[in-house]
Motif scaffolding. Structure first.
Motif, short mmCIF file in Angstrom:
data_model
loop_
_atom_site.label_atom_id
_atom_site.label_comp_id
_atom_site.label_asym_id
_atom_site.label_seq_id
_atom_site.Cartn_x
_atom_site.Cartn_y
_atom_site.Cartn_z
N GLN A 130 0.84 -1.19 0.00
CA GLN A 130 0.00 0.00 0.00
C GLN A 130 0.88 1.24 0.00
OE1 GLN A 130 -3.39 0.19 -0.24
NE2 GLN A 130 -3.26 -2.03 -0.61
N THR A 133 3.18 3.63 3.26
CA THR A 133 3.06 2.83 4.49
C THR A 133 4.42 2.25 4.83
OG1 THR A 133 2.56 0.78 3.28
CG2 THR A 133 0.69 2.18 3.91
N PRO A 134 4.61 1.77 6.08
CA PRO A 134 5.88 1.12 6.44
C PRO A 134 6.20 -0.06 5.52
CG PRO A 134 4.64 1.65 8.42
CD PRO A 134 3.75 1.96 7.26
N SER A 136 5.42 -0.33 2.32
CA SER A 136 5.91 0.17 1.03
C SER A 136 7.32 0.74 1.17
CB SER A 136 4.97 1.23 0.47
OG SER A 136 4.92 2.37 1.29
N LEU A 379 6.67 9.84 6.07
CA LEU A 379 5.74 8.97 6.78
C LEU A 379 5.25 9.59 8.09
CD1 LEU A 379 7.21 5.36 6.29
CD2 LEU A 379 5.22 6.40 5.17
#
Length: 525
Positions: A130, A133-134, A136, A379
């Motif tokens: 996704q 996100t962590p 990715s 992030l």
């Protein structure tokens, strides 16, 4: 047994390869300058046809090269020396590593060190995670390592090994066609050999013009971030013209004074910048990200190497995987000749380990430090570097530096570093192009060095004018396609050469002495 080398007087006299290569290169440059839209359309159509029909070949060949190199390093052939049996390296190990890193792909550390990871974070490859996100983040680093790691250096190492063996063990000239002597015999001295060398020159030229274009875009991006100088074609053309003068002058000084000095200086500055970002950035996060990403990269290396448009995204493959592999293929002749000239006296095992592992580790650490810092910042919501990169890829690296302390100082250091990488890479390229078009001589005439310096700069300007980064990428993939077949032949010829040369350990036979002037080269030209 060494083969009689071509006479020095013949080697220094340029042959048909120079004139044919020059005519084709100038024709494409004029086409780009006079009818850029036409060149761009033709390049786009050729790119689409090559990647749809033969993209799988880039993946299989590069993976096959890695398997071949691993076998050589672990086999009895690994102890053989690239030169006489009693010969030792001309450059100390640290200098050797520095020259490999900065004169080969150093500019990519800046151009893609943030841009690629942050782009993959926003648009994960093949929908494997996704966005933003962590998960990715790990995928982004994994595919960045894939593009800049073992596959790239495996391509370079195969050509470098074959070239070094041919030149220093067999006494042949430094030409790509000479690597086909075990397969073609005397035909390499005729039209077939000349065609091979012309393909090598064109692939090398357009691979390097891509780097020059990227370097100009990156320097322009730094000027915009620091001084508000607008991003524009005239500024980029002026940057290319100025750098062309610098690298041509450097090429004329010889490697011991020119490339060697630039390589060691850029390595030192790069190390300082890396340590600074690692210390003031999110250190613990970067360590965690590196461990996860390198683990996934290694564990999924084979499966990642075999992703094709049948189960992946063709647009992504064209923009990243195929483009990167084609770029490395187009650089193979240049880097192979350069690696050969700086690696004389090293064993096959030492060469494989040094060329494959050391640069791959350094590049993965660099991408993690800079790309990981940008990812962490985005992030947690403190920056929007991914958005900036989507709008202008050349702003990503400087946007990352601006999120850290002393941004003005580090941005200035980065611009200097880009210039040094720019000059050292183009310097080495100019030497190799001159060598390939001067019958393989190790001391090309000064006028040919100056000529290829000017042609390289002119070609970079023409392709930028034709369509910017897209035209540069298209030309790299198109020019590398026929060269892919040549590299397969290089590997097969080297294997045949190696197996017929090898002497069993129980029957040691002294190597035949080479001419006195060939024994301990201290410079490339």
């Amino acid at each position: 047994m060494s083969e009689p080398p071509t006479a020095p007087s013949d080697q220094r006299r340029p042959g048909p390869v120079l004139y044919v290569s020059l005519a084709l290169a100038l024709a494409i440059a004029v086409w780009g300058a006079a009818a850029g839209d036409s060149l761009s359309r033709v390049g786009s159509a050729a790119l689409d046809g090559i990647t749809r029909g033969f993209g799988w070949a880039y993946l299989l060949v590069s993976l096959g090269f890695l398997a071949f190199l691993a076998f050589l390093a672990c086999s009895r052939y690994g102890s053989l020396r690239l030169g006489r049996d009693d010969e030792r390296p001309a450059f100390r190990r640290v200098t050797w590593y520095a020259m490999i890193l900065s004169a080969v792909m150093g500019i990519g550390l800046i151009s893609y060190g943030v841009t690629e990871p942050i782009s993959h974070l926003a648009e994960p490859p093949h929908g494997l995670a996704q966005p933003m996100t962590p998960g990715s983040a790990v995928t982004a680093m994994q595919f960045s390592f894939f593009d800049w790691g073992l596959h790239a250096w495996g391509i370079f190492a195969v050509v470098g090994l074959a070239m070094s063996w041919s030149m220093f063990r067999r006494g042949r000239p430094g030409l790509v066609s000479a690597l086909f002597r075990p397969l073609l015999g005397k035909r390499v001295d005729g039209v077939a050999g000349g065609a091979i060398d012309v393909f090598a020159v064109l692939a090398t030229l357009f691979g390097t013009t891509t780097s020059l274009g990227l370097g100009a875009l990156q320097i322009n991006g730094g000027f915009t971030a620091l001084f508000g100088i607008p991003t524009s074609r005239p500024v980029q053309f002026a940057i290319i013209a100025a750098i062309t003068l610098l690298f041509t002058a450097s090429a004329l000084t010889g490697v011991a004074r020119g490339i060697r000095f630039l390589s060691e200086t850029s390595m030192g500055l790069g190390a300082l910048l890396f340590v600074f970002v690692l210390v003031v950035g999110p250190t613990i996060y970067l360590v965690d990200l590196y461990v996860q990403s390198i683990g996934r990269y290694v564990s999924e290396l084979v499966s990642t190497s075999l992703i094709t448009p049948a189960n992946g995204d063709l647009d992504f493959m064209q923009s990243w995987t195929y483009f990167m592999l084609a770029w490395w293929l187009s650089w193979a002749a240049f880097v192979g000749v350069f690696l050969a000239r700086i690696s004389r006296g090293r064993t096959i095992r030492e060469f494989v380990v040094g060329v494959l592992l050391v640069p791959s580790v350094v590049f993965s650490l660099w991408f993690t430090a800079f790309g990981g810092t940008a990812i962490h910042s985005d992030l947690i919501g403190s920056t929007k570097i991914a958005v900036a990169a989507a709008g202008d890829e050349n702003s990503a690296f400087f946007a990352t530096l601006q999120s850290l302390p002393l941004s003005t100082v580090t941005s200035l250091v980065t611009i200097v570093l880009v210039v040094l990488f720019f000059v050292s890479g183009a310097d080495a390229n100019t030497f190799v192009l001159s060598m390939l078009t001067s019958r393989g001589t190790e001391n090309p005439p000064s006028w040919i060095l100056a000529l290829w310096g000017a042609v390289t700069g002119a070609a970079a300007i023409a392709l930028l004018a034709a369509g910017g980064l897209d035209s540069l990428q298209q030309m790299v993939i198109v020019s590398s396609a026929p060269f892919l077949l040549i590299l397969i032949g290089v590997a097969v010829g080297f294997w045949k050469d190696l197996t017929t040369e090898f002497v069993p350990r129980q029957v040691p036979v002294p190597a035949e002495p080479e001419p006195a002037e060939e024994r301990t080269p201290q410079t490339l030209h």
